[in-house]
Enzyme design. Structure first.
Site, PDB file in Angstrom:
ATOM      1  CE1 TYR A 144      82.940  57.863  58.715  1.00  0.00           C
ATOM      2  CE2 TYR A 144      80.947  58.960  59.340  1.00  0.00           C
ATOM      3  CZ  TYR A 144      82.521  59.138  59.250  1.00  0.00           C
ATOM      4  OH  TYR A 144      83.283  59.782  60.180  1.00  0.00           O
ATOM      5  CG  ASP A 239      75.079  54.734  62.381  1.00  0.00           C
ATOM      6  OD1 ASP A 239      74.352  55.241  62.908  1.00  0.00           O
ATOM      7  OD2 ASP A 239      76.067  54.487  62.173  1.00  0.00           O
ATOM      8  CE  LYS A 267      75.285  63.233  60.496  1.00  0.00           C
ATOM      9  NZ  LYS A 267      75.932  61.942  59.805  1.00  0.00           N
TER      10      LYS A 267
END
Ligand SMILES: *Cc1c(COP(=O)(O)O)cnc(C)c1O
Length: 430
Positions: A144, A239, A267
């Site tokens: 994702y 990522d 995050k």
């Protein structure tokens, strides 16, 4: 457990927001039931609007690695916000942030701050395409990268299968430019590059797949991707929105010793505020506006309060032994969960790295997306609710990684294991 206030709020929310939430997984759709509404959080705990306390193994999906409401982070935010919330001109904290990131992750020669992981990945692939003049993007099944159109492409049945959108609204013409590969399959990647390598702009990968639960790279796999990209002139993008600053100070790239051309972060870098970042090779980053022609911008990018929260968090994780302790604790948790499952007579395997773990209801060793998919989703549902009613909150999906913070310790683990012994029995009995 009294959840009356959460129920009232959720009932109201259902008429106001799709699924009653502002981000889909929060809605509990895949496990059934209703989400609880948080009132506040501290350390390893979430406290809901009805006063229930939960040991939290999500940590806001990753950012809260230092524990919820850490005084040093709150203090940095409070101090910074008194000078104003946003300036629209450069501020010193942006420079401090870039210097800090560069020191911790040396491949980040230059970078840009953005406001989410999604923005970071979208910007990185635009740069990869702009810099190479190519259009094809390669991603991996089960990975994702945020909700950008190019990433919402379902895994095809074979390496050369051109993608199909798995979300209405993604034009087929765009989805066709995203090719999907099975993660950890050396051959499939080689074959794809042999066929269309000269058209591939970039490969984007979660170096540790945290969005299909938690799948670790096989020995040499990330280096294999590095070699293919180098050989064919494609941009390798790690990522690290989830793994960055978590699995090691320098992220998965330092843990596995493989240097990508570009990286994306999110995050933890915002410490709980909305922040993302992308960056890498200076020759590539110089092609971003205004020093180059590839456009990317943001009204609130580099926001001082968000930078302060992120910097305070990055400061905390640089304490000597921070990651060593976090990793040791992750093993304590996972070993304890496996032992509880054995006692209950149910097949459970875990995967783990520093501060991040996967829990699977299967007796297989999980190394691929298909292995992860073999987990018994119904057993997970029963386990999830068994834990929740005993005050332990795991991700409300069988395919999301769990997270630990520095605030999780013996007390929380003891509570978790006691709950797990019963919840595993209930999971088996269903
Ligand atoms: C969470 C996540 C994203 C998206 O970040 P948002 O801030 O939710 O947009 C992208 N990539 C990975 C690996 C993630 O875990």
């Amino acid at each position: 457990m009294n959840t009356a206030t959460s129920h009232q709020l959720f009932t109201a929310a259902l008429d106001l927001m799709p699924g009653g939430v502002n981000s889909p997984v929060r809605a509990f759709k895949s496990v059934g039931g209703e989400p609880f509404f948080a009132k506040r959080a501290e350390g390893a705990y979430l406290i809901d609007v009805d006063g229930n306390r939960y040991v939290d193994y999500i940590g806001s999906w990753g950012p809260m690695i230092a524990g919820h409401a850490h005084p040093a982070v709150l203090e940095a935010v409070a101090r910074t916000m008194r000078d104003g919330l946003s300036f629209g001109v450069p501020n010193a904290l942006e420079v401090t942030m870039a210097q800090t990131v560069q020191r911790l992750v040396p491949s980040m020669q230059m970078m840009r701050m953005v406001n989410s992981g999604t923005e970071a990945t979208l910007s990185a692939i635009r740069l990869a395409r702009g810099a190479t003049g190519r259009t094809l993007l390669v991603k991996f099944e089960g990975c994702y990268h945020g909700h950008g159109d190019s990433f919402l492409v379902k895994a095809g049945s074979g390496a050369l299968t051109f993608g199909l959108p798995n979300s209405p609204g993604v034009p087929k013409a765009l989805a066709d430019l995203t090719l999907t590969l099975p993660y950890n399959d050396f051959e499939a990647a080689t074959k794809l590059f042999d066929e269309v390598g000269s058209e591939i702009a970039g490969v984007i990968v979660e170096p540790i797949v945290g969005n299909a639960n938690c799948i670790l790279p096989r020995d040499g796999y990330l280096q294999h991707l590095r070699d293919l990209c180098t050989r064919h002139g494609a941009i390798l993008i790690f990522d690290e929105v989830m793994t960055g600053f978590r699995v090691a100070l320098g992220g998965a790239q330092s843990r596995y010793g493989v240097t990508p051309d570009l990286s994306t972060f999110g995050k933890i870098i915002g410490g709980g505020m909305p922040v993302g970042a992308y960056g890498g090779r200076a020759d590539l980053m110089r092609q971003i506006a205004p020093s180059g022609p590839i456009y990317q911008a943001g009204t609130l990018s580099g926001n001082p309060v968000a930078m302060a929260a992120g910097l305070a968090t990055l400061e905390l994780i640089q304490a000597p032994g921070f990651h060593e302790r976090l990793e040791a604790n992750t093993h304590v948790l996972c070993d304890g969960l496996e032992a509880a499952a054995r006692d209950a007579g149910i097949a459970v395997t875990t995967t783990r790295t520093c501060g991040m773990f996967g829990l699977y209801f299967t007796d297989r060793q999980v190394e691929t997306f298909d292995d992860a998919m073999a987990s018994d989703a119904n057993a997970f549902k029963r386990f999830f609710h068994g834990m929740l009613k005993r005050g332990v909150y795991f991700a409300p999906s069988a395919f999301e990684a769990g997270f630990l913070s520095a605030a999780h310790g013996e007390t929380e683990f003891a509570h978790t294991f006691e709950a797990a012994r019963e919840a595993f029995r209930e999971a088996r009995a269903g």
